[in-house]
Structures are given as structure tokens and as C-alpha cells.
Design a protein around this motif. Structure first.
Motif, PDB file in Angstrom:
ATOM      1  N   ARG A   2      85.867  48.313  57.743  1.00 20.49           N
ATOM      2  CA  ARG A   2      85.657  47.082  56.985  1.00 20.49           C
ATOM      3  C   ARG A   2      86.986  46.547  56.436  1.00 20.49           C
ATOM      4  O   ARG A   2      87.263  45.351  56.511  1.00 20.49           O
ATOM      5  N   THR A   3      87.807  47.438  55.910  1.00 20.81           N
ATOM      6  CA  THR A   3      89.101  47.019  55.359  1.00 20.81           C
ATOM      7  C   THR A   3      90.028  46.532  56.460  1.00 20.81           C
ATOM      8  O   THR A   3      90.734  45.524  56.298  1.00 20.81           O
ATOM      9  N   ARG A   7      92.742  42.147  59.636  1.00 26.76           N
ATOM     10  CA  ARG A   7      92.890  41.414  60.906  1.00 26.76           C
ATOM     11  C   ARG A   7      92.551  39.944  60.717  1.00 26.76           C
ATOM     12  O   ARG A   7      93.206  39.062  61.272  1.00 26.76           O
ATOM     13  N   GLN A   8      91.501  39.667  59.934  1.00 23.46           N
ATOM     14  CA  GLN A   8      91.109  38.279  59.682  1.00 23.46           C
ATOM     15  C   GLN A   8      92.194  37.512  58.938  1.00 23.46           C
ATOM     16  O   GLN A   8      92.359  36.307  59.135  1.00 23.46           O
ATOM     17  N   ILE A  67      97.426  42.537  60.194  1.00 24.65           N
ATOM     18  CA  ILE A  67      97.598  43.553  61.239  1.00 24.65           C
ATOM     19  C   ILE A  67      96.884  43.117  62.511  1.00 24.65           C
ATOM     20  O   ILE A  67      96.073  42.188  62.494  1.00 24.65           O
ATOM     21  N   SER A  68      97.200  43.798  63.588  1.00 23.83           N
ATOM     22  CA  SER A  68      96.407  43.705  64.815  1.00 23.83           C
ATOM     23  C   SER A  68      96.232  45.121  65.358  1.00 23.83           C
ATOM     24  O   SER A  68      96.907  46.056  64.914  1.00 23.83           O
ATOM     25  N   PHE A 108      98.267  50.241  66.035  1.00 27.74           N
ATOM     26  CA  PHE A 108      98.290  49.167  65.049  1.00 27.74           C
ATOM     27  C   PHE A 108      99.640  48.461  65.053  1.00 27.74           C
ATOM     28  O   PHE A 108     100.686  49.090  65.248  1.00 27.74           O
ATOM     29  N   THR A 109      99.599  47.165  64.829  1.00 27.06           N
ATOM     30  CA  THR A 109     100.813  46.375  64.605  1.00 27.06           C
ATOM     31  C   THR A 109     100.685  45.708  63.244  1.00 27.06           C
ATOM     32  O   THR A 109      99.687  45.037  62.961  1.00 27.06           O
ATOM     33  N   VAL A 110     101.673  45.932  62.393  1.00 25.11           N
ATOM     34  CA  VAL A 110     101.683  45.322  61.059  1.00 25.11           C
ATOM     35  C   VAL A 110     102.512  44.047  61.130  1.00 25.11           C
ATOM     36  O   VAL A 110     103.704  44.083  61.438  1.00 25.11           O
ATOM     37  N   LYS A 111     101.869  42.913  60.839  1.00 23.28           N
ATOM     38  CA  LYS A 111     102.530  41.621  60.926  1.00 23.28           C
ATOM     39  C   LYS A 111     103.073  41.143  59.578  1.00 23.28           C
ATOM     40  O   LYS A 111     103.928  40.260  59.539  1.00 23.28           O
ATOM     41  N   ASN A 112     102.538  41.715  58.497  1.00 26.12           N
ATOM     42  CA  ASN A 112     102.968  41.282  57.165  1.00 26.12           C
ATOM     43  C   ASN A 112     103.053  42.509  56.255  1.00 26.12           C
ATOM     44  O   ASN A 112     102.148  42.783  55.469  1.00 26.12           O
TER      45      ASN A 112
END
Length: 231
Positions: free
Chosen positions: A188-189, A194-195, A199-200, A206-210
């Protein structure tokens, strides 16, 4: 006492690699179980290993994940007939040196530089454990997950221009085991992240975008990579 300038891992590798063969271990191999009698100390030359415990009710908890160039001493040093405190399981194919417990302890006692390096290593490990407990206790389940993602970035992150790839395959269940939560809460988290495009997740990585968002949410102290990792 003069400050050691070489790590305990390097001292052990230099000394024991001359006499001990490299053991190549397949992914998914259990090296030892909790409460097994201690036979070896391990030098992880290459690969990833999870250390953890299985609760009485069957819940699996991953306490830390070790990567290349790590030392595993998971028992009370210099104690008669010790037992391992945790289990150790390979997450990838690994290369290790097996060092007999008695040989390891004799080496430490006979070499002041090795003793100094061991004390530094143990004190760093203690601080890592304290910081991890702080994050999980103070920030709750969601913040605990954010903290683990930050630590994964430090330990396994591959940086690009605008994101960080966590180069370690992890299922949602394994991530739940790391945060001591349930898979449902973790899923859920992660969906919320992702929303928000924080992350993706693709091919179990996992890829952390922020990263800044995650750090702000847990009041990150920006500790050194030496302290803020999963090892």
C-alpha cells in the motif's frame, strides 16, 4: 593506541587468503541457522547475504543485508561454545572465505592492529544498529519503509542524472521483512509512492526518483554512507 588505518576486512583477507580456498556458494544457500554452534567467521568477497531471524510464529525478519567486502561475526566473541544469533542466507551467488573461529580469535588477540580495527568495526556496527532502531521506532511503519529505501540507495544505489536504481532484486515480501511490517502495508505504501512518482518498480528492482522527499519525511540526519546502510 595508534589509530588503525586499515579495515579489519582487509587485514583478514590479506592474512587468510593465502591459506584458505575461496568458496563459491549458490544463491539461496543457508550458511548457518540461529542457535547453530559457531564453526566459522566468514569473509564475503563477492555477492549479497541476508542475516535475520524467524519468529516463533513463522514471521521472517531480515536484520541486515551484506554486500561485497564484508565480515560476518554473528556471535559473542571469545565466549566458550558460542552459538550463532541469526541465520545467514545467500541472496545471490557468492564468493566467501571460511575462517575457523579459533583461528580468527587467535589472530585478533595476537595482532594489536587487528584488535584496533575490530573495535572500530564493532563500534560502527553498534551505531548503525542504533540509528536503524531510531528510524523504525520514531517514524512508524511508513517512515520505517522510507528509511530502508534510503539505506538501500546508499548500499546498492546506481545513480543516473535524475534517479537512483537500487541494484538488488527485492520482492515486496523481502522489503516487508526488512521493515518488520506486513506485505500488505508495504504494498500500500509503495503504491502511494509510485502514484506520487517518488519511486518505480520493474524486474524486482526499485528506482528512487525523489530521494529528497523520502529524507524530508523521516527528518534524515544525512549520516555518512558508512553509517546509513543495510550492512
Amino acid at each position: 593506541m595508534q589509530k588503525s588505518t586499515i579495515s579489519i576486512y582487509n587485514l583478514l583477507e590479506q592474512f587468510f587468503r593465502k591459506s584458505e580456498p575461496i568458496q563459491r556458494i549458490k544463491s539461496g544457500t543457508v550458511l548457518f541457522q540461529e542457535k547453530d554452534s559457531v564453526e566459522y567467521v566468514y569473509l564475503l568477497l563477492k555477492g549479497s547475504i541476508a542475516l535475520g531471524r524467524v519468529h516463533l510464529r513463522g514471521k521472517d525478519f531480515i536484520l541486515k543485508i551484506l554486500n561485497d567486502h564484508e565480515l560476518m561475526v554473528e556471535y559473542q566473541l571469545f565466549k566458550a561454545a558460542p552459538h550463532y544469533q541469526f541465520y545467514a542466507k545467500t541472496l545471490t551467488d557468492c564468493e566467501l572465505l571460511y575462517i575457523k573461529k579459533e583461528q580468527f580469535e587467535d589472530f585478533i588477540l595476537a595482532d594489536p592492529e587487528a584488535m584496533s580495527a575490530l573495535v572500530i568495526w564493532l563500534s560502527t556496527g553498534y551505531l548503525k544498529a542504533q540509528m536503524k532502531c531510531q528510524d523504525l521506532i520514531m517514524n512508524g511503519k511508513k517512515g520505517g519503509l522510507y528509511s530502508i529505501l534510503i539505506r538501500l540507495c546508499n548500499s546498492y544505489g546506481v545513480k543516473s542524472e535524475d534517479s537512483i536504481l537500487i541494484d538488488l532484486p527485492l520482492t515486496h515480501q523481502e522489503l516487508a521483512n526488512l521493515t518488520y511490517g506486513t506485505r500488505e502495508v508495504v504494498q500500500r505504501t509503495l503504491m502511494e509512492l509510485r502514484q506520487k512518482d517518488i519511486i518505480s518498480y520493474e524486474n524486482q528492482k526499485f528506482t528512487v526518483k525523489n530521494l529528497s522527499f523520502l529524507k524530508e519525511q523521516v527528518d534524515c540526519q544525512n549520516c555518512s554512507f558508512e553509517i546509513c546502510g543495510l550492512n
